[in-house]
Design a protein around this motif. Structure first.
Motif, PDB file in Angstrom:
ATOM      1  N   GLU A   1       1.811   8.848  -0.123  1.00 13.67           N
ATOM      2  CA  GLU A   1       3.183   9.016   0.053  1.00 13.67           C
ATOM      3  C   GLU A   1       3.868   8.087  -0.148  1.00 13.67           C
ATOM      4  OE1 GLU A   1       6.116  10.257   4.021  1.00 13.67           O
ATOM      5  OE2 GLU A   1       4.287   8.658   4.399  1.00 13.67           O
TER       6      GLU A   1
ATOM      7  N   GLU B   1       3.645   8.263  -4.639  1.00 14.62           N
ATOM      8  CA  GLU B   1       5.036   9.045  -4.548  1.00 14.62           C
ATOM      9  C   GLU B   1       5.976   8.911  -4.866  1.00 14.62           C
ATOM     10  OE1 GLU B   1       5.209  13.163  -1.859  1.00 14.62           O
ATOM     11  OE2 GLU B   1       3.632  13.252  -3.807  1.00 14.62           O
ATOM     12  N   ASN B   2       6.124   8.184  -3.203  1.00 10.39           N
ATOM     13  CA  ASN B   2       7.939   7.930  -3.376  1.00 10.39           C
ATOM     14  C   ASN B   2       8.270   5.819  -3.371  1.00 10.39           C
ATOM     15  OD1 ASN B   2       8.684   9.814  -2.150  1.00 10.39           O
ATOM     16  ND2 ASN B   2       7.644  10.124  -0.137  1.00 10.39           N
TER      17      ASN B   2
END
Length: 341
Positions: free
Chosen positions: A134, A137-138
């Motif tokens: 996460e 990815e962000n």
């Protein structure tokens, strides 16, 4: 506004002092100092369940504008921060949406006053890996670094039921090491998919990592499970206790440097800036009042083969209220010690 100003000051201080990387703690416990669908907002940041200001996003953008790298610092298995004197083992105090609250069987309380995730459970290893995914990815982070919170104890009662249920033929200590290895491999793979470096900061003694925390850091170096390792070498060059110099910086740094490393894996030395003025408990007096202890250590570990250093922690050098003049001298000496291309 206050937090943004603080981050701006940190970046400016790093630039001034030729520090090229910020290790920013994004998960002290089972929480997030960033926008997450997996972990609740950290209580260190806000009492709200929503995040109006994202410090990780701000820091990454602002630091990159100054050519400073940002690595997200994660405590993978610690659920609460407590001590035997001040325990934090009350599960009802956890945020209602915390995985630790909704999956109580995945959490173990121990006598040191903390709650921990059980690394023996595949779903916990996947949870931690999903957290790495996460972030990568962000956010445009340059790295993910795990702190040394793996197995906190050697007591067989800690995870006896899960060990028995596993049906493994491995001894308990080997089973625990394989659990940590599996966790590291999952998380390395998650970071690799996004081109993000993955590292760890294990405890400073290689043997104690293996026997006390079940962290086979030598294997991680040898097999390339990490892109870098930064062991916590938080003792001075002259450290001695009861005639024993095993934890002196020269001996520990040499031991790590002697370990085989896969191609491309880098070894850094984590140095104890928090020892400034306070010392490291050595019987041989304290080199930590010289005003240049860390600079001397930087030169030593470079000669022994370390490819960089990390300084724990920022506030011990910049904002040290107990030893302000000493910290300023150390910071100046460090700046002069850096080898800058």
């Amino acid at each position: 506004t206050q937090l943004q100003s603080e981050l701006d000051e940190i970046i400016a201080t790093c630039e001034k002092n030729k520090l090229n990387t910020i290790f920013f703690q994004v998960r002290p416990t089972c929480d997030a100092l960033y926008k997450s669908e997996i972990f609740p907002v950290s209580s260190y940041l806000s009492t709200s369940s929503t995040l109006s200001f994202d410090p990780l996003a701000y820091l990454v953008k602002a630091a990159h504008e100054k050519n400073i790298f940002v690595h997200a610092w994660v405590n993978p298995l610690r659920v609460t921060t407590g001590s035997a004197a001040y325990p934090q083992t009350d599960r009802t105090a956890l945020p209602a949406d915390s995985y630790a609250a909704t999956h109580p069987d995945a959490v173990v309380a121990y006598a040191d006053g903390k709650l921990y995730f059980n690394a023996g459970l595949p779903e916990i290893r996947q949870l931690v890996a999903d957290g790495v995914r996460e972030i990568c990815e962000n956010y445009a982070v340059d790295g993910i670094i795990f702190d040394d919170y793996f197995y906190p104890v050697q007591d067989p009662d800690f995870d006896a039921a899960d060990y028995a249920a596993s049906g493994t033929a491995l001894r308990l200590d080997d089973w625990r090491r394989e659990n940590v290895n599996a966790l590291m491999e999952l998380c390395h793979a998650a970071a690799q998919r996004y081109g993000v470096r993955f590292g760890a900061a294990p405890a400073g003694d290689p043997e104690q990592n293996y026997t006390l925390q079940y962290s086979d850091a030598a294997r991680w170096l040898r097999q390339g499970t990490v892109d870098y390792l930064m062991p916590q070498l938080y003792w001075g060059q002259a450290y001695e206790k009861d005639g024993d110099t095993a934890h002196s910086l020269p001996r520990l740094a040499a031991a790590w440097a002697a370990l085989p490393r896969a191609a491309g894996v880098q070894l850094y030395a984590g140095l104890g800036a928090y020892r400034i003025g306070a010392g490291d408990g050595s019987d041989s007096g304290s080199e930590w009042v010289s005003g240049h202890a860390l600079a001397d250590q930087i030169n030593l570990v470079e000669r022994l083969g370390a490819q960089g250093v990390g300084l724990y922690r920022y506030a011990s050098l910049f904002g040290n209220f107990d030893y302000p003049q000493l910290a300023e001298s150390e910071a100046d000496a460090i700046k002069n010690a850096w080898q800058v291309d």
